[in-house]
Write an enzyme that holds these catalytic residues in place. Structure first.
Site, PDB file in Angstrom:
ATOM      1  N   HIS A 146      -6.092   2.804   0.311  1.00  7.17           N
ATOM      2  CA  HIS A 146      -6.087   3.051   1.923  1.00  7.17           C
ATOM      3  C   HIS A 146      -6.977   4.437   2.091  1.00  7.17           C
ATOM      4  O   HIS A 146      -6.641   5.511   1.312  1.00  7.17           O
ATOM      5  CB  HIS A 146      -4.654   3.468   2.142  1.00  7.17           C
ATOM      6  CG  HIS A 146      -4.269   3.822   3.448  1.00  7.17           C
ATOM      7  ND1 HIS A 146      -3.277   3.107   4.432  1.00  7.17           N
ATOM      8  CD2 HIS A 146      -4.877   4.615   4.458  1.00  7.17           C
ATOM      9  CE1 HIS A 146      -3.086   3.664   5.345  1.00  7.17           C
ATOM     10  NE2 HIS A 146      -4.154   4.525   5.539  1.00  7.17           N
ATOM     11  N   HIS A 177      -4.399   0.951   8.486  1.00 11.90           N
ATOM     12  CA  HIS A 177      -4.974   0.666   7.045  1.00 11.90           C
ATOM     13  C   HIS A 177      -6.393   0.131   6.906  1.00 11.90           C
ATOM     14  O   HIS A 177      -6.801  -0.796   7.492  1.00 11.90           O
ATOM     15  CB  HIS A 177      -3.885  -0.500   6.333  1.00 11.90           C
ATOM     16  CG  HIS A 177      -4.476  -0.683   5.075  1.00 11.90           C
ATOM     17  ND1 HIS A 177      -3.827  -0.266   3.711  1.00 11.90           N
ATOM     18  CD2 HIS A 177      -5.178  -1.608   4.521  1.00 11.90           C
ATOM     19  CE1 HIS A 177      -4.458  -0.484   2.836  1.00 11.90           C
ATOM     20  NE2 HIS A 177      -5.363  -1.304   3.211  1.00 11.90           N
ATOM     21  N   HIS A 183      -9.694  13.937   0.650  1.00 14.70           N
ATOM     22  CA  HIS A 183      -8.986  15.170  -0.037  1.00 14.70           C
ATOM     23  C   HIS A 183      -9.453  16.419   0.508  1.00 14.70           C
ATOM     24  O   HIS A 183     -10.569  16.493   0.980  1.00 14.70           O
ATOM     25  CB  HIS A 183      -9.320  15.064  -1.477  1.00 14.70           C
ATOM     26  CG  HIS A 183      -8.872  13.783  -2.193  1.00 14.70           C
ATOM     27  ND1 HIS A 183      -7.784  13.906  -3.079  1.00 14.70           N
ATOM     28  CD2 HIS A 183      -9.436  12.548  -2.320  1.00 14.70           C
ATOM     29  CE1 HIS A 183      -7.709  12.635  -3.693  1.00 14.70           C
ATOM     30  NE2 HIS A 183      -8.737  11.919  -3.460  1.00 14.70           N
ATOM     31  N   HIS A 237      -8.674   7.565   2.461  1.00 12.08           N
ATOM     32  CA  HIS A 237      -8.209   8.975   2.378  1.00 12.08           C
ATOM     33  C   HIS A 237      -9.307   9.964   2.165  1.00 12.08           C
ATOM     34  O   HIS A 237     -10.104  10.001   1.308  1.00 12.08           O
ATOM     35  CB  HIS A 237      -6.847   9.183   1.503  1.00 12.08           C
ATOM     36  CG  HIS A 237      -7.270   8.776  -0.081  1.00 12.08           C
ATOM     37  ND1 HIS A 237      -7.150   7.517  -0.273  1.00 12.08           N
ATOM     38  CD2 HIS A 237      -7.362   9.422  -1.046  1.00 12.08           C
ATOM     39  CE1 HIS A 237      -7.574   7.503  -1.394  1.00 12.08           C
ATOM     40  NE2 HIS A 237      -7.742   8.511  -1.928  1.00 12.08           N
ATOM     41  N   ASP A 296      -0.893  16.513  -1.687  1.00  8.50           N
ATOM     42  CA  ASP A 296      -1.000  15.728  -3.039  1.00  8.50           C
ATOM     43  C   ASP A 296       0.169  15.605  -4.070  1.00  8.50           C
ATOM     44  O   ASP A 296       0.421  16.635  -4.118  1.00  8.50           O
ATOM     45  CB  ASP A 296      -2.343  15.504  -3.585  1.00  8.50           C
ATOM     46  CG  ASP A 296      -3.011  14.478  -4.354  1.00  8.50           C
ATOM     47  OD1 ASP A 296      -3.810  13.787  -3.806  1.00  8.50           O
ATOM     48  OD2 ASP A 296      -2.295  14.482  -5.517  1.00  8.50           O
ATOM     49  N   THR A 341      -8.334   5.401  -6.613  1.00  5.14           N
ATOM     50  CA  THR A 341      -6.978   4.964  -7.225  1.00  5.14           C
ATOM     51  C   THR A 341      -6.114   4.028  -6.012  1.00  5.14           C
ATOM     52  O   THR A 341      -5.230   3.277  -6.057  1.00  5.14           O
ATOM     53  CB  THR A 341      -6.137   5.732  -7.991  1.00  5.14           C
ATOM     54  OG1 THR A 341      -5.918   6.807  -7.117  1.00  5.14           O
ATOM     55  CG2 THR A 341      -7.063   6.360  -8.968  1.00  5.14           C
ATOM     56  N   CYS A 361       0.724  -1.124   0.010  1.00  2.52           N
ATOM     57  CA  CYS A 361       0.052  -0.035   0.094  1.00  2.52           C
ATOM     58  C   CYS A 361       0.918   1.089  -0.114  1.00  2.52           C
ATOM     59  O   CYS A 361       1.732   1.482   0.956  1.00  2.52           O
ATOM     60  CB  CYS A 361      -0.951  -0.010   1.317  1.00  2.52           C
ATOM     61  SG  CYS A 361      -1.721   1.473   1.417  1.00  2.52           S
ATOM     62  N   ASN A 399     -13.212   9.550  -2.406  1.00  4.01           N
ATOM     63  CA  ASN A 399     -13.604   8.683  -3.570  1.00  4.01           C
ATOM     64  C   ASN A 399     -13.787   7.218  -3.043  1.00  4.01           C
ATOM     65  O   ASN A 399     -12.771   6.795  -2.481  1.00  4.01           O
ATOM     66  CB  ASN A 399     -12.703   8.973  -4.613  1.00  4.01           C
ATOM     67  CG  ASN A 399     -12.549  10.246  -5.364  1.00  4.01           C
ATOM     68  OD1 ASN A 399     -13.673  10.974  -5.516  1.00  4.01           O
ATOM     69  ND2 ASN A 399     -11.492  10.517  -5.492  1.00  4.01           N
TER      70      ASN A 399
HETATM   71  P1  5GP Z   1      -8.129   8.801  -5.173  1.00  4.96           P
HETATM   72  O1  5GP Z   1      -8.121   8.739  -6.668  1.00  4.96           O
HETATM   73  O2  5GP Z   1      -7.596   7.376  -4.791  1.00  4.96           O
HETATM   74  O3  5GP Z   1      -9.176   9.421  -4.502  1.00  4.96           O
HETATM   75  O4  5GP Z   1      -6.763   9.686  -4.773  1.00  4.96           O
HETATM   76  C1  5GP Z   1      -5.647   9.262  -4.667  1.00  4.96           C
HETATM   77  C2  5GP Z   1      -4.604  10.475  -4.457  1.00  4.96           C
HETATM   78  O5  5GP Z   1      -3.322  10.221  -4.182  1.00  4.96           O
HETATM   79  C3  5GP Z   1      -4.347  11.260  -6.165  1.00  4.96           C
HETATM   80  O6  5GP Z   1      -4.857  12.461  -5.862  1.00  4.96           O
HETATM   81  C4  5GP Z   1      -2.906  11.084  -6.247  1.00  4.96           C
HETATM   82  O7  5GP Z   1      -2.387  12.171  -6.798  1.00  4.96           O
HETATM   83  C5  5GP Z   1      -2.521  10.995  -4.752  1.00  4.96           C
HETATM   84  N1  5GP Z   1      -1.028  10.226  -4.751  1.00  4.96           N
HETATM   85  C6  5GP Z   1      -0.868   8.996  -5.342  1.00  4.96           C
HETATM   86  N2  5GP Z   1       0.267   8.523  -4.877  1.00  4.96           N
HETATM   87  C7  5GP Z   1       0.815   9.471  -4.126  1.00  4.96           C
HETATM   88  C8  5GP Z   1       2.056   9.566  -3.624  1.00  4.96           C
HETATM   89  O8  5GP Z   1       3.012   8.694  -4.010  1.00  4.96           O
HETATM   90  N3  5GP Z   1       2.405  10.699  -3.033  1.00  4.96           N
HETATM   91  C9  5GP Z   1       1.501  11.704  -2.821  1.00  4.96           C
HETATM   92  N4  5GP Z   1       1.779  12.819  -1.948  1.00  4.96           N
HETATM   93  N5  5GP Z   1       0.117  11.501  -3.377  1.00  4.96           N
HETATM   94  C10 5GP Z   1      -0.072  10.562  -4.160  1.00  4.96           C
HETATM   95 ZN    ZN Z   2      -2.354   1.336   3.720  1.00  2.44          ZN
END
Ligand code: 5GP
Ligand code: ZN
Length: 113
Positions: free
Chosen positions: A98, A46, A102, A100, A30, A95, A4, A87
């Protein structure tokens, strides 16, 4: 969780720009910001996503929302306004599996919801 990305951020294997941390959560910028201020707030535990939440996580989820408010004040955008987004699942575009939230700010958003 071994593969993860966010667990790796939590244990320092992947570097991140810290904004806030406490015993329950960690917040960082991000890597691909969708707004002038784009911060991710994650629990240290997690949890795959909102669909994996259980009754026992109630306090944790409340803590995450209050952390968003605390960060908004810390970063100086609490009064101007901010958006908290989660999301969950494929159709919502999740994507990283874990949990999260925003925290987005720094300009006016389109009226999506
Ligand atoms: P999701 O699309 O799952 O809601 O958001 C995942 C977010 O994680 C995306 O906005 C993406 O830019 C961010 N993200 C993915 N990998 C990394 C990383 O290694 N470091 C940071 N700081 N953000 C990440
Ligand atoms: Zn995790």
């Amino acid at each position: 969780m071994a593969d993860c990305i966010f667990c790796k951020i939590l244990n320092g294997e992947i570097p991140s720009q810290k904004v806030y941390e406490d015993e329950l959560v960690y917040a960082f910028r991000d890597i691909n910001p969708a707004a002038p201020q784009h911060i991710l707030i994650i629990p240290r535990e997690h949890i795959a996503g909102a669909n994996a939440l259980e009754e026992k996580h109630k306090e944790l989820v409340g803590h995450i929302i209050l952390t968003a408010q605390k960060i908004a004040r810390q970063e100086g955008f609490a009064e101007d306004g901010f958006r908290i987004v989660n999301n969950c699942g494929e159709n919502a575009g999740q994507t990283v599996f874990h949990l999260h939230f925003h925290l987005l700010a720094g300009g006016k958003f389109d009226q999506m919801v």
